[in-house]
Design a protein around this motif. Structure first.
Motif, PDB file in Angstrom:
ATOM      1  N   ASP A 417       0.863  -1.184   0.000  1.00 58.57           N
ATOM      2  CA  ASP A 417       0.000   0.000   0.000  1.00 58.57           C
ATOM      3  C   ASP A 417       0.898   1.232   0.000  1.00 58.57           C
ATOM      4  O   ASP A 417       1.975   1.232   0.609  1.00 58.57           O
ATOM      5  N   PHE A 418       0.436   2.271  -0.669  1.00 55.28           N
ATOM      6  CA  PHE A 418       1.252   3.493  -0.723  1.00 55.28           C
ATOM      7  C   PHE A 418       0.377   4.692  -1.018  1.00 55.28           C
ATOM      8  O   PHE A 418      -0.588   4.624  -1.785  1.00 55.28           O
ATOM      9  N   LYS A 424      -4.199   9.721   1.790  1.00 59.75           N
ATOM     10  CA  LYS A 424      -4.726   9.383   0.464  1.00 59.75           C
ATOM     11  C   LYS A 424      -3.887   8.266  -0.148  1.00 59.75           C
ATOM     12  O   LYS A 424      -2.852   8.500  -0.752  1.00 59.75           O
ATOM     13  N   ILE A 425      -4.349   7.034  -0.018  1.00 64.36           N
ATOM     14  CA  ILE A 425      -3.642   5.863  -0.549  1.00 64.36           C
ATOM     15  C   ILE A 425      -3.934   5.735  -2.043  1.00 64.36           C
ATOM     16  O   ILE A 425      -5.098   5.760  -2.465  1.00 64.36           O
ATOM     17  N   VAL A 426      -2.877   5.593  -2.844  1.00 73.12           N
ATOM     18  CA  VAL A 426      -3.053   5.494  -4.300  1.00 73.12           C
ATOM     19  C   VAL A 426      -2.762   4.089  -4.824  1.00 73.12           C
ATOM     20  O   VAL A 426      -3.158   3.755  -5.945  1.00 73.12           O
ATOM     21  N   LEU A 427      -2.040   3.270  -4.059  1.00 75.69           N
ATOM     22  CA  LEU A 427      -1.823   1.868  -4.420  1.00 75.69           C
ATOM     23  C   LEU A 427      -2.415   0.984  -3.325  1.00 75.69           C
ATOM     24  O   LEU A 427      -2.186   1.221  -2.132  1.00 75.69           O
ATOM     25  N   HIS A 428      -3.166  -0.021  -3.745  1.00 78.68           N
ATOM     26  CA  HIS A 428      -3.863  -0.868  -2.783  1.00 78.68           C
ATOM     27  C   HIS A 428      -3.487  -2.334  -2.994  1.00 78.68           C
ATOM     28  O   HIS A 428      -3.737  -2.900  -4.061  1.00 78.68           O
ATOM     29  N   ASN A 429      -2.857  -2.917  -1.971  1.00 75.71           N
ATOM     30  CA  ASN A 429      -2.647  -4.369  -1.936  1.00 75.71           C
ATOM     31  C   ASN A 429      -1.993  -4.895  -3.222  1.00 75.71           C
ATOM     32  O   ASN A 429      -2.450  -5.868  -3.825  1.00 75.71           O
ATOM     33  N   ILE A 430      -0.900  -4.232  -3.632  1.00 73.99           N
ATOM     34  CA  ILE A 430      -0.209  -4.632  -4.863  1.00 73.99           C
ATOM     35  C   ILE A 430       0.703  -5.825  -4.582  1.00 73.99           C
ATOM     36  O   ILE A 430       1.600  -5.755  -3.736  1.00 73.99           O
TER      37      ILE A 430
END
Length: 650
Positions: A417-418, A424-430
């Protein structure tokens, strides 16, 4: 009772600038102080000598019978010679002082710019993403220049005037406290005027310094986007935007200079008025034989002494030049208020950068040259010619051992996550796997998170949650410098630097030979257009290679990555600026470049990624599809719709 630890307050930026100047140049500071003291002593001695000469001449003319011509004029000549020597010493000391400050001041400017630049190079990418580049550039020019004016002009002026001020004040107190009292009242009025008028001026000068940075930032932005402005006929809008900020700059600057320009006439006229008042009062004291009050006791031991007319005349004649010196010193110091105010604003902006926290690199796993020994174990080598492989050197603090891991390019992300900002998270569970030699492609609309993933691989930003492993090593344990050394990048926006084409290719590997650079250019299919240039590889590029086409600039960027020869390549829209015909040429070169490497490709043109081992489709920071080209086509999902043109990426 709970103890509350107070945070230690940092010294002001202005004080830190002064500390850096004086403490880093102690010898020059000591010599400067010595010269100032010599000037002050000369200023101290000259009025006393002039007073004695005047008194002696007056008494000789009034009572010629009591003084022989030879004795009187002999004393005058001795005193006159001493006076001339004082002035000569003062001139030499002042000249030496000014030269020392000019040389050391310029040297300090060089040191300050180097300090800012070195610190800036170690700042994280986030700083440059959140700060205007033109405003940063203004720090190197306008703000540092205010410090130059401070250390070369203002500090010497204030220091010299302060010493003169004190010296003259002492002489005045010795000569006549009555006249000194008048001067002190005048000085209080001058200082009040300086505080009132100069305060308003300095406030506007500080605001002016900040607006200059904003204006330079706007100009830099407009110059970079000039073609876009003209293409969309936005000249008038750009002018209006510039006029608005320039008008604000004009208003602030006008106010600052209005107050600055009236300060010196006010100070000068107060000084002139004070001169006249002292002359009149001194004359009245002499006429009415008022006993003089001074800090030096008379022959009877009293501070209140009745003086003769010649003595009073001597005091008045010597006192009037001191009044001029005194008022000039106050005026000159007041005149430096604006420069000091500007330097305060400039020093604050300088230390806004210098106080920015540098990029933290707590990685201890290093990249090293290595080879296999006779037992098949990886061993580190210092000789470049002996090295056959690259390896990760992993020291273990627990037992003091060191292990070596072959650099293969195996990259894995687990539940990452990032967010650029925490809320404001822009990457989810990559989660993704890139085995050595695999080609992984990312597809998705603008803002889906494709480039963000590559930023995390470079550790331009650190993840909020999850884990990234590189050859089985947690990426946080790897030194950032060594991590980036193992990665090659070709970005959509090419950056070429002033220098030859050969220099720009060698930027990927500073110790690369000309043969290696030419081989890299051939691999990227850039050699053909380079050799057709008038100077070939020695062609000088300026203005980010504006004399080349966008496609040619991108080919040089690919050649730079080729000479870097990293095991992992990141290609972020590397062919987006190249025409279809050139794309085929570049693709062949890139295929050669990608052989045996782990490659991450970001592309809008799906034709460039069909041969990828795995294609990942991203949407709003989530991986919604993954698989090979044929597998995704068979699924008839989002990728299929993109490929068949059912809808566009945007």
């Amino acid at each position: 009772m709970e103890n509350i630890q107070k945070t230690k307050k940092k010294p002001s930026a202005f004080f830190r600038i002064l500390k850096g100047y004086f403490f880093n140049h102690k010898l020059a500071t000591a010599l400067s102080v010595l010269c100032v003291l010599l000037v002050a002593v000369s200023s101290f001695a000259a009025p006393l000598i002039l007073q004695n000469v005047t008194r002696l001449l007056t008494e000789t003319l009034e009572n010629p019978a009591q003084f022989t011509f030879e004795a009187s004029w002999g004393q005058v000549l001795i005193l006159g010679s001493i006076l001339i020597c004082c002035y000569i010493i003062s001139i030499i000391a002042a000249f030496t002082f000014s030269q020392i400050n000019a040389v050391v001041g310029q040297k300090y400017m060089d040191e300050l710019r180097q300090e800012i630049f070195k610190h800036m190079e170690d700042l994280p990418v986030k700083f440059f993403d959140t700060h205007d580049k033109g405003d940063i550039m203004s720090v190197y020019t306008n703000d540092v220049d205010t410090i130059r004016q401070l250390v070369i002009n203002s500090i010497p002026e204030v220091l010299m005037c302060s010493c003169t001020f004190v010296a003259v004040l002492i002489i005045m107190s010795i000569s006549s406290i009555w006249l000194l009292f008048i001067v002190v009242i005048g000085a209080v009025i001058m200082m009040f005027s300086a505080k009132h008028v100069g305060g308003k001026s300095s406030k506007n000068f500080i605001a002016q310094q900040k607006i200059i940075g904003q204006e330079e930032g706007l100009v830099e932005e407009m110059m970079n986007g000039l073609k876009v402005i003209k293409s969309f006929n936005h000249e008038e809008e750009s002018k209006a935007k510039f006029d608005k900020i320039n008008q604000e700059f004009n208003e602030v600057s006008t106010k600052a200079n209005i107050y600055a320009n009236i300060l010196m006439p006010i100070m000068g006229n107060i000084g002139n008025l004070l001169y006249i008042i002292v002359a009149l009062v001194g004359t009245l004291l002499c006429i009415y034989q008022v006993p003089n009050l001074s800090f030096i006791p008379g022959t009877d031991g009293s501070l209140l002494t009745t003086l003769s007319v010649p003595t009073w005349i001597g005091i008045i004649i010597s006192f009037l030049p001191m009044v001029r010196q005194f008022t000039n010193s106050v005026a000159q110091m007041s005149n430096q208020i604006n420069t000091i105010a500007l330097s305060i604003g400039g020093s604050e902006r300088i230390y806004e950068i210098l106080d920015e926290p540098q990029e933290v690199d707590d990685g201890y796993v290093k990249l090293c040259r290595a080879k296999y020994d006779e037992n098949g174990n990886i061993v580190e080598v210092s000789n470049k010619k002996e090295a056959t492989i690259w390896a990760w050197k992993h020291p273990h603090q627990a037992d003091g051992t060191v292990t070596y891991t072959l650099l293969e390019g195996d990259i894995r992300m687990y539940d990452v996550d990032f967010g650029y900002v925490p809320e404001k998270i822009v990457l989810h569970n990559i989660t993704l796997y890139a085995k050595p030699g695999q080609k992984v492609a990312f597809v998705g609309a603008t803002g889906a998170g494709k480039t963000t993933i590559t930023n995390l691989l470079n550790r331009f930003y650190d993840i909020a949650d999850g884990k990234i492993r590189y050859d089985g090593i947690n990426i946080n344990k790897i030194s950032k410098k060594d991590l980036r050394e193992s990665l090659g990048m070709v970005l959509q926006d090419t950056n070429l630097f002033s220098g030859t084409i050969m220099d720009n290719i060698r930027y990927g590997k500073l110790d690369a030979t000309d043969e290696e650079c030419i081989a890299a250019a051939k691999l990227a299919n850039a050699d053909s257009f380079i050799t057709r240039l008038p100077e070939g590889y020695n062609t000088v590029l300026r203005n980010d290679g504006s004399n080349l086409s966008q496609g040619q600039r991108q080919l040089l960027s690919i050649a730079r990555a080729a000479v870097h020869n990293a095991p992992v390549m990141i290609l972020d829209e590397a062919t987006s600026s190249i025409d279809t015909r050139t794309e085929k040429i570049v693709t062949e070169g890139m295929d050669n470049l990608m052989k045996g490497r782990t490659v991450f490709v970001i592309a809008h043109r799906l034709s460039t990624i069909q041969n990828s081992d795995v294609i990942m489709v991203l949407d709003h920071g989530n991986i919604i599809e993954r698989g090979s080209h044929d597998e995704l086509i068979a699924q008839k999902g989002v990728y299929y719709q993109l490929y068949t043109g059912a809808f566009e990426l945007e």
